[in-house]
Design a protein around this motif. Structure first.
Motif, PDB file in Angstrom:
ATOM      1  N   THR A  68       0.886  -1.085   0.059  1.00 40.71           N
ATOM      2  CA  THR A  68       0.102  -0.162  -0.161  1.00 40.71           C
ATOM      3  C   THR A  68       0.740   1.127   0.085  1.00 40.71           C
ATOM      4  OG1 THR A  68      -1.567  -1.266   1.391  1.00 40.71           O
ATOM      5  CG2 THR A  68      -1.795   1.205   1.223  1.00 40.71           C
ATOM      6  N   LYS A  70       1.171   5.403  -0.026  1.00 38.71           N
ATOM      7  CA  LYS A  70       0.733   6.875  -0.122  1.00 38.71           C
ATOM      8  C   LYS A  70       1.623   7.765  -0.318  1.00 38.71           C
ATOM      9  CE  LYS A  70      -2.299   9.679   2.947  1.00 38.71           C
ATOM     10  NZ  LYS A  70      -3.026   9.881   4.151  1.00 38.71           N
ATOM     11  N   GLN A 104      -3.761   3.340 -12.610  1.00 42.14           N
ATOM     12  CA  GLN A 104      -3.966   2.621 -11.110  1.00 42.14           C
ATOM     13  C   GLN A 104      -5.395   2.939 -10.757  1.00 42.14           C
ATOM     14  OE1 GLN A 104      -1.717   0.598  -9.796  1.00 42.14           O
ATOM     15  NE2 GLN A 104       0.193   1.426 -11.414  1.00 42.14           N
ATOM     16  N   ALA A 107      -6.408   3.654  -7.036  1.00 45.05           N
ATOM     17  CA  ALA A 107      -5.930   4.778  -6.450  1.00 45.05           C
ATOM     18  C   ALA A 107      -6.907   6.206  -6.416  1.00 45.05           C
ATOM     19  CB  ALA A 107      -4.545   5.362  -7.141  1.00 45.05           C
ATOM     20  N   LEU A 180      -1.751  11.005  -3.084  1.00 44.35           N
ATOM     21  CA  LEU A 180      -2.307   9.773  -3.861  1.00 44.35           C
ATOM     22  C   LEU A 180      -2.421   8.613  -2.516  1.00 44.35           C
ATOM     23  CD1 LEU A 180      -0.154   9.784  -6.866  1.00 44.35           C
ATOM     24  CD2 LEU A 180      -2.690  10.241  -6.893  1.00 44.35           C
ATOM     25  N   SER A 181      -3.353   8.052  -2.701  1.00 39.60           N
ATOM     26  CA  SER A 181      -3.346   6.852  -1.829  1.00 39.60           C
ATOM     27  C   SER A 181      -4.265   5.634  -2.500  1.00 39.60           C
ATOM     28  CB  SER A 181      -4.208   7.177  -0.310  1.00 39.60           C
ATOM     29  OG  SER A 181      -5.536   7.576  -0.656  1.00 39.60           O
ATOM     30  N   GLY A 182      -3.794   4.389  -1.923  1.00 50.07           N
ATOM     31  CA  GLY A 182      -4.700   3.154  -2.405  1.00 50.07           C
ATOM     32  C   GLY A 182      -3.838   2.328  -2.424  1.00 50.07           C
ATOM     33  N   TYR A 184      -2.234  -0.044  -4.899  1.00 53.95           N
ATOM     34  CA  TYR A 184      -2.121  -0.260  -6.244  1.00 53.95           C
ATOM     35  C   TYR A 184      -0.824  -0.879  -6.689  1.00 53.95           C
ATOM     36  CZ  TYR A 184      -0.104   4.504  -5.037  1.00 53.95           C
ATOM     37  OH  TYR A 184       0.743   5.620  -4.351  1.00 53.95           O
TER      38      TYR A 184
END
Length: 197
Positions: A68, A70, A104, A107, A180-182, A184
């Protein structure tokens, strides 16, 4: 007493040496492929993911692990004083962010608007929100990013990059950033003695 122990030790060793040593003449057949063709530390017999990226952290089946991520970075989207209008030169950076989000699919992004300390703090908060909204709307309308993946937040003049009263500081602080987060597909890499980070 010591002499008795020494004699007993010699007798015991002598008794062991009288046994014949048997060596195997036949070789055992190798049933499984024990080579590691992609150099990930997992033998071919167990491998479920061929051609692993060199240096990737893998599980027991030789498949790379995702992590993960971030990430925060500056978009270099800047604004003139008292404006939330996007300049045409800003679209190249927005296109890079949009390409990443299109690649992605899991994201999401938080657009953070900021203002300089020129003027009223309440007005600067509204202006920073308008700047964040302008970037978010460009991602949605011009690059086709789903609205559910884009959030816009204005921070006003509360988080300056340079905390001083100069034209340069004011120019730098009128900015938009993105976080950005997620989960991916970034491959988790193994740490080695050659790793810099």
């Amino acid at each position: 007493m010591k002499k008795t122990i020494a004699i007993l030790s010699v007798l015991l060793l002598a008794g062991c040496s009288s046994q014949d040593i048997v060596t195997m003449q036949e070789t055992s057949p190798q049933l499984n492929d024990l080579r590691d063709l992609d150099y990930d530390g997992v033998i071919k017999a167990r491998e479920k993911c061929d051609e692993t990226l060199v240096g990737a952290a893998v599980d027991n089946d030789g498949c790379p692990k995702d992590k993960t991520v971030k990430q925060s970075f500056r978009l270099n989207v800047t604004f003139p004083n008292d404006s939330s209008d996007l300049r045409p030169s800003n679209y190249a950076k927005l296109e890079q962010l949009a390409d990443f989000l299109n690649d992605q699919k899991e994201a999401s992004v938080v657009i953070e608007g900021h203002a300089s300390k020129v003027g009223n703090p309440d007005y600067n908060l509204t202006l920073s929100q308008q700047r964040a909204d302008a970037v978010a709307q460009a991602l949605i309308n011009d690059f086709g990013i789903a609205p559910s993946r884009v959030e816009a937040i204005g921070f006003g003049d509360t988080e300056p990059l340079i905390n001083e009263d100069s034209d340069y500081a004011h120019d730098v602080n009128r900015r938009v950033m993105a976080t950005l987060s997620g989960n991916y597909s970034t491959t988790d890499m193994r740490w080695t003695i050659f790793t810099v980070d």
